[in-house]
Scaffold this motif. Sequence first.
Motif, PDB file in Angstrom:
ATOM      1  N   LYS A 251       0.851  -1.184   0.000  1.00 58.99           N
ATOM      2  CA  LYS A 251       0.000   0.000   0.000  1.00 58.99           C
ATOM      3  C   LYS A 251       0.901   1.254   0.000  1.00 58.99           C
ATOM      4  O   LYS A 251       1.037   1.916  -0.994  1.00 58.99           O
ATOM      5  CB  LYS A 251      -0.924  -0.023   1.229  1.00 58.99           C
ATOM      6  N   CYS A 252       1.531   1.521   1.161  1.00 59.33           N
ATOM      7  CA  CYS A 252       2.290   2.772   1.266  1.00 59.33           C
ATOM      8  C   CYS A 252       3.635   2.697   0.539  1.00 59.33           C
ATOM      9  O   CYS A 252       4.100   3.687  -0.004  1.00 59.33           O
ATOM     10  CB  CYS A 252       2.506   3.143   2.734  1.00 59.33           C
ATOM     11  N   GLY A 253       4.264   1.522   0.560  1.00 57.47           N
ATOM     12  CA  GLY A 253       5.558   1.376  -0.098  1.00 57.47           C
ATOM     13  C   GLY A 253       6.725   1.960   0.683  1.00 57.47           C
ATOM     14  O   GLY A 253       7.865   1.941   0.216  1.00 57.47           O
ATOM     15  N   ILE A 254       6.465   2.488   1.883  1.00 55.42           N
ATOM     16  CA  ILE A 254       7.535   3.164   2.638  1.00 55.42           C
ATOM     17  C   ILE A 254       7.598   2.709   4.098  1.00 55.42           C
ATOM     18  O   ILE A 254       8.058   3.446   4.965  1.00 55.42           O
ATOM     19  CB  ILE A 254       7.390   4.707   2.567  1.00 55.42           C
ATOM     20  N   LYS A 256       5.178   2.198   6.398  1.00 57.17           N
ATOM     21  CA  LYS A 256       4.294   2.853   7.370  1.00 57.17           C
ATOM     22  C   LYS A 256       2.999   2.073   7.639  1.00 57.17           C
ATOM     23  O   LYS A 256       2.478   2.108   8.747  1.00 57.17           O
ATOM     24  CB  LYS A 256       3.887   4.257   6.866  1.00 57.17           C
ATOM     25  N   CYS A 257       2.439   1.401   6.641  1.00 52.80           N
ATOM     26  CA  CYS A 257       1.082   0.865   6.793  1.00 52.80           C
ATOM     27  C   CYS A 257       1.043  -0.563   7.338  1.00 52.80           C
ATOM     28  O   CYS A 257      -0.006  -1.038   7.761  1.00 52.80           O
ATOM     29  CB  CYS A 257       0.338   0.928   5.460  1.00 52.80           C
ATOM     30  N   GLY A 258       2.166  -1.268   7.308  1.00 52.25           N
ATOM     31  CA  GLY A 258       2.215  -2.631   7.837  1.00 52.25           C
ATOM     32  C   GLY A 258       1.555  -3.664   6.936  1.00 52.25           C
ATOM     33  O   GLY A 258       1.294  -4.778   7.343  1.00 52.25           O
ATOM     34  N   ARG A 259       1.317  -3.323   5.667  1.00 53.02           N
ATOM     35  CA  ARG A 259       0.635  -4.231   4.744  1.00 53.02           C
ATOM     36  C   ARG A 259       1.550  -5.367   4.257  1.00 53.02           C
ATOM     37  O   ARG A 259       1.064  -6.436   3.904  1.00 53.02           O
ATOM     38  CB  ARG A 259       0.140  -3.401   3.545  1.00 53.02           C
ATOM     39  N   CYS A 260       2.861  -5.117   4.244  1.00 53.90           N
ATOM     40  CA  CYS A 260       3.734  -6.038   3.506  1.00 53.90           C
ATOM     41  C   CYS A 260       4.747  -6.747   4.393  1.00 53.90           C
ATOM     42  O   CYS A 260       5.730  -7.266   3.879  1.00 53.90           O
ATOM     43  CB  CYS A 260       4.492  -5.252   2.443  1.00 53.90           C
ATOM     44  N   ASN A 261       4.518  -6.763   5.711  1.00 47.50           N
ATOM     45  CA  ASN A 261       5.602  -7.297   6.534  1.00 47.50           C
ATOM     46  C   ASN A 261       5.673  -8.825   6.502  1.00 47.50           C
ATOM     47  O   ASN A 261       4.680  -9.511   6.376  1.00 47.50           O
ATOM     48  CB  ASN A 261       5.512  -6.775   7.970  1.00 47.50           C
ATOM     49  N   VAL A 267       8.682  -5.724   3.362  1.00 39.51           N
ATOM     50  CA  VAL A 267       9.218  -6.015   2.029  1.00 39.51           C
ATOM     51  C   VAL A 267       9.428  -4.727   1.238  1.00 39.51           C
ATOM     52  O   VAL A 267      10.367  -4.598   0.464  1.00 39.51           O
ATOM     53  CB  VAL A 267       8.297  -7.002   1.266  1.00 39.51           C
ATOM     54  N   CYS A 268       8.558  -3.714   1.475  1.00 38.02           N
ATOM     55  CA  CYS A 268       8.657  -2.467   0.709  1.00 38.02           C
ATOM     56  C   CYS A 268       9.897  -1.658   1.085  1.00 38.02           C
ATOM     57  O   CYS A 268      10.417  -0.914   0.256  1.00 38.02           O
ATOM     58  CB  CYS A 268       7.403  -1.621   0.900  1.00 38.02           C
ATOM     59  N   LYS A 269      10.357  -1.783   2.321  1.00 37.02           N
ATOM     60  CA  LYS A 269      11.429  -0.912   2.819  1.00 37.02           C
ATOM     61  C   LYS A 269      12.727  -1.690   3.028  1.00 37.02           C
ATOM     62  O   LYS A 269      13.789  -1.265   2.594  1.00 37.02           O
ATOM     63  CB  LYS A 269      10.972  -0.296   4.156  1.00 37.02           C
TER      64      LYS A 269
HETATM   65  S1  FES Z   1       3.503  -1.347   1.976  1.00 35.47           S
HETATM   66 FE1  FES Z   1       3.107  -0.223   3.789  1.00 35.47          FE
HETATM   67  S2  FES Z   1       4.536  -1.074   5.167  1.00 35.47           S
HETATM   68 FE2  FES Z   1       5.090  -1.975   3.268  1.00 35.47          FE
END
Ligand code: FES
Length: 286
Positions: A251-254, A256-261, A267-269
């Motif tokens: 979602k956020c790609g940075i 912050k949102c906790g969508r990709c952990n 994974v995004c960061k």
């Molecule tokens: S996409 Fe939001 S924390 Fe990775």
Amino acid sequence: MACVCAERDNPYLPIPVEIAKIITEVDTKDIKTFRFAFVNPEDEARFAYTPGQFGELSIFGKGESPIGIASSPTQKGYVEFTVQKAGVVTTALHEMEEGQRMGIRGPLGNAWPIAFLEGKNVVIVGGGFAFTTLRSLLNYMIVPEHRGRFGKITVVYGARNPGLLLYKDELEAWGKRSDVDLHVTVDKGDETWKGREGFVPAVCKDVAPSAENAVCVLCGPPIMIRFTLPVFFELGFSKENIITSLEMRMKCGIGKCGRCNVGNKYVCKDGPVFSFAELDKLTPEY
Ligand code: FES
Ligand SMILES: Cc1cc2nc3c(=O)[nH]c(=O)nc-3n(C[C@H](O)[C@H](O)[C@H](O)COP(=O)(O)OP(=O)(O)OC[C@H]3O[C@@H](n4cnc5c(N)ncnc54)[C@H](O)[C@@H]3O)c2cc1C
């Protein structure tokens, strides 16, 4: 003016771009490469990236999609993404035309570990349209000002059939170079196909690159990864010396949102690039 600077530092704000060129890559027409030019020339420096990073392609009123950067930072004046039509955002993108404007957030994520690859032989293994960021890496390594920093370059790239191979002109150009050992394969050829047939893992076994001072950069569908890994372990590559890039819903790609952990990593960061030694330390999801 302070407000403009604050906007520039806002990681949620897409950089405006114009579609400069659209290349239909495959016979089925559902994979296209989009070349974007920056509306404001100074934004090119703001989008300084390293191969392996991704961007969030932003279509106003539709949403955002994380897509790997397919061009190399050595190619100036534009940035390219190769996108498969999958759902809402990517279908809207496929319907856009040259000259239209949209946005890109990024560059995001870590990158292929260029410093780690320096002075080593590099084996690039790609399958399907996951080849995009590997193309970025290869084009980065082979320009005259960078080529001497890397040893032997071997590339194994496979697609299901000849019509699904990406970047056909570049494949021809790379194949003619004496400093790139290129092996292109298709699962099944057709009447026009004069090249190699066979799955990527079998071709890797056949090519058998030496593990001596070498790193394998591997990206492709999970089934390909599953059967290719044992080949490289057998050749003597350690988990530290096999690198891949993960795909996750984002979602956020940075971070912050906790969508990709995955475990304690985003994974995004922290990614999308990880070595298999690093992936071993994550939760059994991987
Ligand atoms: S996409 Fe939001 S924390 Fe990775
Ligand atoms: C770091 C990263 C790099 C990527 N690079 C590329 C690339 O170079 N080219 C490319 O075409 N695609 C790439 N993807 C996948 C791409 O992000 C998804 O296909 C895209 O977000 C789908 O968006 P959509 O709105 O069109 O589809 P949606 O309407 O959101 O979904 C359509 C379908 O795709 C599935 N889907 C959505 N997102 C993902 C995802 N992240 N992974 C797997 N399945 C998904 C959905 O479950 C659904 O079945 C990348 C993803 C990540 C995380």
